[in-house]
Design a protein around this motif. Structure first.
Motif, PDB file in Angstrom:
ATOM      1  N   HIS A 228     -53.142  -4.287   9.460  1.00 14.92           N
ATOM      2  CA  HIS A 228     -53.169  -3.580  10.246  1.00 14.92           C
ATOM      3  C   HIS A 228     -52.237  -2.471  10.460  1.00 14.92           C
ATOM      4  O   HIS A 228     -51.165  -2.519  10.006  1.00 14.92           O
ATOM      5  CB  HIS A 228     -53.094  -4.611  11.722  1.00 14.92           C
ATOM      6  CG  HIS A 228     -51.900  -5.434  11.708  1.00 14.92           C
ATOM      7  ND1 HIS A 228     -51.591  -6.445  11.110  1.00 14.92           N
ATOM      8  CD2 HIS A 228     -50.949  -5.158  12.825  1.00 14.92           C
ATOM      9  CE1 HIS A 228     -50.308  -6.766  11.540  1.00 14.92           C
ATOM     10  NE2 HIS A 228     -49.994  -6.032  12.280  1.00 14.92           N
ATOM     11  N   HIS A 230     -49.931  -0.404  14.136  1.00 14.86           N
ATOM     12  CA  HIS A 230     -49.772  -0.088  15.661  1.00 14.86           C
ATOM     13  C   HIS A 230     -49.449   1.245  15.841  1.00 14.86           C
ATOM     14  O   HIS A 230     -48.745   1.731  15.096  1.00 14.86           O
ATOM     15  CB  HIS A 230     -48.738  -0.939  16.134  1.00 14.86           C
ATOM     16  CG  HIS A 230     -48.538  -2.430  15.630  1.00 14.86           C
ATOM     17  ND1 HIS A 230     -49.514  -3.419  16.304  1.00 14.86           N
ATOM     18  CD2 HIS A 230     -48.010  -3.213  14.852  1.00 14.86           C
ATOM     19  CE1 HIS A 230     -49.471  -4.468  15.614  1.00 14.86           C
ATOM     20  NE2 HIS A 230     -48.430  -4.529  14.758  1.00 14.86           N
ATOM     21  N   GLU A 235     -42.373  -2.814  14.826  1.00 14.10           N
ATOM     22  CA  GLU A 235     -42.036  -4.033  14.717  1.00 14.10           C
ATOM     23  C   GLU A 235     -40.902  -4.149  13.549  1.00 14.10           C
ATOM     24  O   GLU A 235     -40.858  -3.575  12.646  1.00 14.10           O
ATOM     25  CB  GLU A 235     -43.510  -4.665  14.195  1.00 14.10           C
ATOM     26  CG  GLU A 235     -43.769  -6.026  14.310  1.00 14.10           C
ATOM     27  CD  GLU A 235     -45.060  -6.614  14.088  1.00 14.10           C
ATOM     28  OE1 GLU A 235     -45.451  -7.734  14.331  1.00 14.10           O
ATOM     29  OE2 GLU A 235     -46.018  -5.600  13.778  1.00 14.10           O
ATOM     30  N   HIS A 269     -49.524  -3.056   7.869  1.00  8.79           N
ATOM     31  CA  HIS A 269     -48.660  -4.017   7.264  1.00  8.79           C
ATOM     32  C   HIS A 269     -49.577  -5.313   7.574  1.00  8.79           C
ATOM     33  O   HIS A 269     -50.596  -5.359   8.166  1.00  8.79           O
ATOM     34  CB  HIS A 269     -47.288  -4.071   7.933  1.00  8.79           C
ATOM     35  CG  HIS A 269     -47.378  -3.935   9.355  1.00  8.79           C
ATOM     36  ND1 HIS A 269     -47.724  -3.108  10.342  1.00  8.79           N
ATOM     37  CD2 HIS A 269     -47.276  -5.199  10.344  1.00  8.79           C
ATOM     38  CE1 HIS A 269     -47.899  -3.442  11.571  1.00  8.79           C
ATOM     39  NE2 HIS A 269     -47.565  -4.863  11.623  1.00  8.79           N
TER      40      HIS A 269
HETATM   41 FE    FE Z   1     -47.855  -6.078  13.251  1.00  6.93          FE
END
Ligand code: FE
Length: 335
Positions: A228, A230, A235, A269
């Motif tokens: 996925h 973002h 992160e 990631h």
């Molecule tokens: Fe993530």
């Protein structure tokens, strides 16, 4: 993927000990993330020191700091309180709160994140750059008046007189609802479970003013989570114990304790836990991804993952997918 501080915002990996290094009052400060590496979203540094190493009382005008102790014993002054912090213990230090520490163990080490501040400029001003030949801290030294002045002109910091004194104070069991200084003992925080992974909020959006969230994750060996990315938040992953595989962009890497991975917005990631017990901690900035964990997980009283995995509520995530900063590019994991 870069394995050095990139100087531009992109994915990178730093192995334990790698980063930009300074000797600050005898302590070895290793910068893991500077504003130029993270589009200004966050900074991170590891600081290690010998017994009696001190970082004097100070406050930040704008930076919100979060620290987790990795080794040893750190006596943290936080406002008018003193806390003895051991490995896994966590402190949240909003702007304006006086703080400082003395390392009380033979060798102590902490990870500090800063959001909206200038921690890496501060460390550069207070310290002397050192190369990879310096693998550990030196004898404790006082921070000179000249160094403090350099720090104050370079960063959002003010060094303070310690006239008021402080007294011991208890940790609290879970993060407060609103912005405040606090300490959590290792394992405490707001715990949530998905499958066989226990997620613990150390900071949430409410008590960082939306600046960031910090989460500790622990689980047994398992399969990969879905690939996925973002669109809006960065992160970071810091492995505390065990071993994990991470996919960052097109590359697969194994994280061991002390390794740091930067995953900026837009980077595909995923991760998989590979050891019988793997624990990692992460700061996510800005703080907007808390609803994902509240959707995926159920509250958990226990402070370790269950022997028998519980459901992973990806069905709930899929119902709310358009409200979450989550773009799936691989199949969901079913627990
Ligand atoms: Fe993530």
């Amino acid at each position: 993927m870069k394995q050095t501080l990139p100087g531009t915002c992109e994915p990178y990996l730093l192995r334990d000990g790698e980063g930009e290094r300074y000797l600050v009052a005898g302590q070895l400060a290793t910068v893991l993330a500077r504003p130029e590496d993270t589009a200004g979203l966050l900074e991170a540094a590891i600081v290690s020191g010998r017994r009696n190493s001190v970082f004097p009382l100070h406050a930040h005008r704008s930076g919100h700091e979060a620290i987790i102790v990795l080794d040893g014993l750190v006596e943290l002054r936080l406002g008018s309180s003193v806390h003895a912090l051991r490995p896994g213990d966590y402190a949240s230090i909003p702007p304006g709160i006086p703080h400082g520490y003395e390392m009380k163990g033979p060798y102590s080490r902490l990870l500090a994140w800063t959001v909206n501040g200038s921690a890496s400029r501060l460390l550069a001003a207070l310290g002397d750059p050192v190369g990879s030949e310096t693998s550990g801290p030196a004898d404790p030294a006082a921070l000179s008046v000249e160094r403090r002045a350099l720090g104050q002109s370079a960063a959002d910091v003010e060094f303070l007189d310690d006239a008021a004194g402080a007294s011991p104070a208890p940790a609290i069991p879970a993060p407060p609802a609103d912005v405040a200084a606090y300490v959590l003992t290792a394992g405490d925080g707001e715990r949530m479970l998905a499958g066989d992974q226990l997620f613990t909020f150390l900071s949430h959006q409410g008590n960082t003013g939306g600046a960031f969230i910090t989460l500790s994750t622990v689980g047994p060996r398992g399969g990969p989570i879905p690939r996925h990315f973002h669109a809006q938040h960065t992160e970071t992953f810091f492995c505390l114990s065990g071993r994990m595989t991470m996919w960052n962009g097109d590359e697969e890497v194994t994280l061991h304790p002390g390794d740091f991975l930067h995953v900026p917005a837009g980077t595909v990631h995923a991760y998989q836990l590979d050891a019988p017990l793997t624990r990692f901690v992460g700061l996510l900035a800005p703080g907007l991804f808390e609803p994902f964990f509240r959707t995926l997980c159920d509250p958990c009283e226990d402070d370790l993952f269950p022997v028998v995995p519980r459901p992973v509520r990806f069905d709930r995530v899929m119902q709310k997918i358009n409200e979450l900063d989550l773009k799936l590019v691989g199949p969901p994991r079913h627990g």
